[in-house]
Design an enzyme around this catalytic site. Structure first.
Site, short mmCIF file in Angstrom:
data_model
loop_
_atom_site.label_atom_id
_atom_site.label_comp_id
_atom_site.label_asym_id
_atom_site.label_seq_id
_atom_site.Cartn_x
_atom_site.Cartn_y
_atom_site.Cartn_z
CE LYS A 1 -7.87 5.20 -0.24
NZ LYS A 1 -8.67 6.06 0.62
CG ASP B 1 -1.92 -0.96 1.31
OD1 ASP B 1 -2.50 -1.23 0.26
OD2 ASP B 1 -2.22 -1.48 2.41
CG MET C 1 -6.36 6.78 8.54
SD MET C 1 -7.08 5.23 7.93
CE MET C 1 -7.38 4.33 9.47
#
Lengths: 247, 247
Positions: free
Chosen positions: B66, B45, B178
């Site tokens: 992402k 990731d 987060m």
């Protein structure tokens, strides 16, 4: 501003507060291994696995943990030894199981060093509260099941007049460290807020060769044969572990 | 009973789900380094620090995180790539920041491998939720101050109709991962249960060279200039950090 702190021989000194991880000697960080290799002195507690001390090739090893039947060192005494050794050596490692700041009293040792004007560095470790469940395939968080988890000590300081832990945790997963001695009392408290059928997983000697796993519910886990040291995981995430083990 | 799972070339195969730690490449475990060294393929990731990939000397590296402005892979697609690579290789590492089971969706990947009858091993990592505060001298637990702490994601799946996180946590310390995008909303919720003066510490880019630390209270932290990725620590333990930093 950089301070250079010197020991009694006029050399630069540093104390590392180091997490040893959950037990498996390969679950220590590279940074911790490097600190141990560099160490002149290592002060250590009762570790899940003394094999971790092999990395401290050149160090004097000082055990400051509990010993059955003997007077064990109070935190003040440990702080004194730590400061004395730091004054006389270049590199001192204070080694603790798991992470030094997860129920490890590392904060108190850090403050004691700070008050003496000593230089210290913190090296985190894999806390057994997370590392042990992860190793057996028990995710403490899981999409749709648990978006929060609480870590708590099951063994509050007996000297406290009023208990600080209220056991009314609303997180989806609860992990209790040092939770076996008071397990009946604490699960009874938790059942005031969570369903008695909530699954529970107890892991004895996590990540070690003699690891043992016991599952049950909040209501019946205390009927099982459980021996410390063990970790208690409470919540529906236990079902993920059961699924991969065909339970 | 031991199963030997073979790949399409008839060789024994294994998938390691591995935690990379909080960012500093020395805060990875020896076990994780050994798995990366052995790996034929690494699926990774967005990591806090790509330098960790240096340990994967002989592996094909596949980025599945992402990418700004691009379609990013859904969990199902990642699971498919993981299974495909596991069928074609001997040793596959799925590398995740922190610990694979702390808001890392590792549980879903483990179940996908399990359903395919594939062999997997779990290697925990230092979660940034604990490792980052420890590194800066902020103990998530501290005698007389915090006997429990809760980790929670500030970024719930936006697809959820009803939010699962209620923010009524009673633990002494709350750590939000987060947590910057929804910080105003979430601190407002927490203030329904905790004093607005409760100290808060935000750590941007924890354990990295560009680390930045911002302190405040539940009431005023959102007035400060904060940029993700950052970790939010809420509770009186922040005062210990302030003490050693003369704040």
């Amino acid at each position: 501003m950089i301070f250079l702190i010197l020991n009694s021989s006029g050399e630069y000194m540093v104390v590392y507060l180091v997490g040893a991880g959950p037990g498996d000697p390969e679950l220590i960080t590279l940074k911790a291994v490097n600190a141990l290799k560099e160490a002149d002195v290592v002060l250590y507690d009762k570790l899940a696995n003394d094999e971790i001390l092999k990395y401290a090739e050149n160090a004097k090893l000082i055990y400051v943990g509990k010993q059955a039947g003997k007077h064990y060192k109070k935190q003040d005494e440990i702080n004194e030894i730590l400061i004395k050794e730091a004054k006389e050596n270049e590199t001192v490692v204070r080694l603790k199981g798991g992470d030094p700041f997860v129920f490890g009293r590392g904060g108190e040792e850090m403050l004691a060093l700070f008050k003496e004007g000593m230089d210290f560095k913190l090296i985190p470790g894999v806390t057994s509260a997370i590392g042990v469940p992860t190793t057996i395939g028990l995710p403490v968080t899981h999409r749709g099941v648990a978006t929060s988890f609480t870590l708590v000590t099951g063994h509050e300081d007996p000297a406290k007049k009023e208990k600080q832990v209220k056991w009314d945790f609303t997180a989806d997963t609860i992990v209790i460290l040092m939770g076996i001695g008071n397990l009946a009392e604490n699960t009874a408290e938790i059942m005031k807020h969570k369903d008695p059928d909530t699954p529970v997983c107890v892991i004895e000697n996590g990540t070690m060769e003699n690891q043992r796993i016991i599952t049950g519910t909040l209501e019946n886990i205390t009927e099982k044969n459980i021996n410390p040291p063990a970790l208690v995981v409470i919540g529906h995430v236990v079902n993920v572990f059961k699924e991969i083990n065909h339970e």
